[in-house]
Design a protein around this motif. Structure first.
Motif, PDB file in Angstrom:
ATOM      1  N   ILE A 101      -3.606  14.563  -4.183  1.00 59.43           N
ATOM      2  CA  ILE A 101      -4.914  15.054  -3.754  1.00 59.43           C
ATOM      3  C   ILE A 101      -5.043  14.797  -2.251  1.00 59.43           C
ATOM      4  CG2 ILE A 101      -7.417  14.724  -3.962  1.00 59.43           C
ATOM      5  CD1 ILE A 101      -7.000  14.026  -6.908  1.00 59.43           C
ATOM      6  N   GLY A 147       0.821  -1.210   0.000  1.00 59.00           N
ATOM      7  CA  GLY A 147       0.000   0.000   0.000  1.00 59.00           C
ATOM      8  C   GLY A 147       0.851   1.253   0.000  1.00 59.00           C
ATOM      9  N   THR A 148       0.180   2.380   0.005  1.00 59.68           N
ATOM     10  CA  THR A 148       0.866   3.672   0.000  1.00 59.68           C
ATOM     11  C   THR A 148       1.832   3.795   1.172  1.00 59.68           C
ATOM     12  OG1 THR A 148      -1.171   4.593  -0.906  1.00 59.68           O
ATOM     13  CG2 THR A 148       0.468   6.163  -0.117  1.00 59.68           C
ATOM     14  N   HIS A 157      -6.485  -0.598  -2.883  1.00 58.65           N
ATOM     15  CA  HIS A 157      -7.837  -0.750  -2.329  1.00 58.65           C
ATOM     16  C   HIS A 157      -8.711   0.480  -2.481  1.00 58.65           C
ATOM     17  CE1 HIS A 157      -7.343   1.524   1.491  1.00 58.65           C
ATOM     18  NE2 HIS A 157      -6.065   1.247   1.315  1.00 58.65           N
TER      19      HIS A 157
HETATM   20  C1  PLP Z   1      -5.183   6.274   2.369  1.00 54.84           C
HETATM   21  C2  PLP Z   1      -4.066   7.189   2.245  1.00 54.84           C
HETATM   22  C3  PLP Z   1      -2.774   6.823   2.598  1.00 54.84           C
HETATM   23  C4  PLP Z   1      -2.451   5.498   3.217  1.00 54.84           C
HETATM   24  O1  PLP Z   1      -2.832   4.439   2.399  1.00 54.84           O
HETATM   25  P1  PLP Z   1      -2.779   2.944   2.944  1.00 54.84           P
HETATM   26  O2  PLP Z   1      -3.547   2.177   1.931  1.00 54.84           O
HETATM   27  O3  PLP Z   1      -3.451   2.955   4.296  1.00 54.84           O
HETATM   28  O4  PLP Z   1      -1.353   2.562   3.030  1.00 54.84           O
HETATM   29  C5  PLP Z   1      -1.774   7.734   2.405  1.00 54.84           C
HETATM   30  N1  PLP Z   1      -1.998   8.942   1.883  1.00 54.84           N
HETATM   31  C6  PLP Z   1      -3.240   9.338   1.527  1.00 54.84           C
HETATM   32  C7  PLP Z   1      -3.419  10.693   0.913  1.00 54.84           C
HETATM   33  C8  PLP Z   1      -4.307   8.479   1.703  1.00 54.84           C
HETATM   34  O5  PLP Z   1      -5.531   8.875   1.360  1.00 54.84           O
END
Ligand code: PLP
Length: 404
Positions: free
Chosen positions: A171, A92-93, A223
């Motif tokens: 964003i 993930g991010t 996701h």
């Molecule tokens: C959701 C989100 C994250 C974290 O993403 P994960 O899927 O929880 O790792 C990071 N930065 C932004 C801007 C997000 O909306």
């Protein structure tokens, strides 16, 4: 124009009832719902080709490896990366940002500076704070204004030869503001700094072109764009990925291991230690195919209509304030009603089947800026409708009556 009823039929969860009411799902900023093709593709992987990748000569292992690499290619094509090996599968991010922040520990020295923005998600703040603690570098913050926009004149002033990396979201998840990242990327490069874009909230709405942007890193999650949880992508320019040390040690990321010395595998494997989320990676490819079939122009058109309609209807409510007032906005409305705690409204409208997010949205500094405990955030996706927004508005009015 999209046939919304046809699109909605792709998402089985949208037919569910919550607390006896039809589900109105407006928490797309936290995670999107999944179309049937994505749900089916997960089962199909385990039913037909499940095997570990890159390891076996046997047929299933090759089928799984091929499918995984085809998915990597789909992502490469989708974001227009120059090379497939610049596309790393992550969980993930958060993982992607930590990978880069960890790598920069080998580059930064005391006195160097890391620039983050006031609009960041905690996962794009904390890893950089940890990096600065480790290296003695200094964290600087690009400030925002009352409208929720980053102040570019301040950004220009903060940049200097001391700046080694800038990190900013494409964003904002809390407000929906679209940041001027192309400008920010070019300015960062003028002083020789690298720049990471947190694209978690962008990829559900648009197709980023990493070559046109010329960003050094671009991180996102699967996701939030119709894909499975536990999937994500870190794009990095080849030269940067070669320069950064591996993040985790283990199987798959090595060329040769002896107790004296280990040499690392080529990209992308150097950053993909251990058995990855194989099904997830493959199905992220399915999700990207699905979104491209719907079409990003159609997605944007529908979502901007929803944004305009929701903004207009919500502002009819007395005492309601929307945070984040910029012309450059995606389909997120973050609001409060005077004198009422956001949590109380969230709880009441949940009883009416409506899913919104209440709280600080993992972006406490923004809430501190506005001196509020949090907001109610309704985040719309292309499968939402104006009728659902009407349901939200009526529910919020009802909650207001009950609470005042
Ligand atoms: C959701 C989100 C994250 C974290 O993403 P994960 O899927 O929880 O790792 C990071 N930065 C932004 C801007 C997000 O909306």
């Amino acid at each position: 124009m999209l046939d919304i009823q046809k699109i909605r039929a792709d998402f089985p969860i949208l037919n569910e009832k919550v607390n006896g009411k039809p589900l109105v799902y407006f928490d797309n900023g936290a995670t999107s719902q999944k179309p049937q093709v994505v749900i089916d593709a997960i089962a199909k992987y385990y039913q037909e080709i499940n095997a570990n990748i890159h390891r076996g000569v046997h047929t299933l292992s090759q089928l799984a490896t091929d499918a995984y690499e085809i998915a990597r290619g789909k992502v490469q094509h989708h974001i227009n990366a120059k090379h497939a090996h610049e596309v790393l599968f992550t969980s993930g991010t958060t993982f992607g940002i930590n990978l880069v922040a960890n790598g920069f520990a080998s580059i930064l020295k005391p006195g160097d500076e890391v620039l983050v923005s006031a609009l960041e998600h905690h996962s794009n703040i904390v890893p950089w704070q940890m990096l600065c603690e480790k290296t003695g570098a200094t964290l600087k913050v690009i400030p925002m204004d009352e409208n929720g926009e980053l102040i570019m004149s301040q950004y220009d002033k903060l940049l200097s030869v001391k700046t080694k990396i800038v990190t900013v979201n494409h964003i904002s998840n809390a407000l929906g503001i679209i940041n001027p990242i192309k400008y920010m990327i070019d300015k960062a490069h003028e002083v020789g700094a690298a720049i990471l874009i947190d694209g978690a909230q962008a990829v559900p709405h648009l197709k980023p072109d990493v070559q046109a942007l010329d960003c050094d890193f671009y991180a996102f999650s699967g996701h939030k764009m119709c894909g499975p949880t536990g999937t994500g992508i870190l794009y990095g320019k080849e030269a940067w990925l070669n320069k950064l040390p591996p993040y985790q040690g283990g199987g798959e990321m090595i060329k040769e291991v002896t107790f004296e010395k280990t040499t690392y595998a080529e990209l992308p494997h150097k950053f993909e230690a251990g058995t990855p989320n194989i099904a997830g990676g493959i199905v992220l490819g399915t999700a990207i195919d699905y979104m491209n079939e719907v079409g990003f122009e159609n997605i944007q058109q529908q979502e901007l209509e929803l944004l305009a309609y929701a903004t207009k209807r919500l502002l009819e409510i007395e005492g309601l304030r929307i945070y984040g007032n910029s012309a450059a906005k995606t389909s997120v409305v973050s609001f409060n009603i005077e004198g009422i705690h956001p949590y109380d409204i969230g709880t009441i409208i949940d009883k009416l089947g409506i899913a919104v997010r209440t709280g600080h949205h993992c972006a406490q500094p923004i809430m501190n800026f506005y001196e509020i405990p949090g907001t109610i955030r309704a985040s719309f996706s292309f499968y939402n409708t104006k009728e659902e927004i009407d349901v939200l508005v009526e529910a919020v009015k009802k909650a207001q009556l009950m609470l005042s």
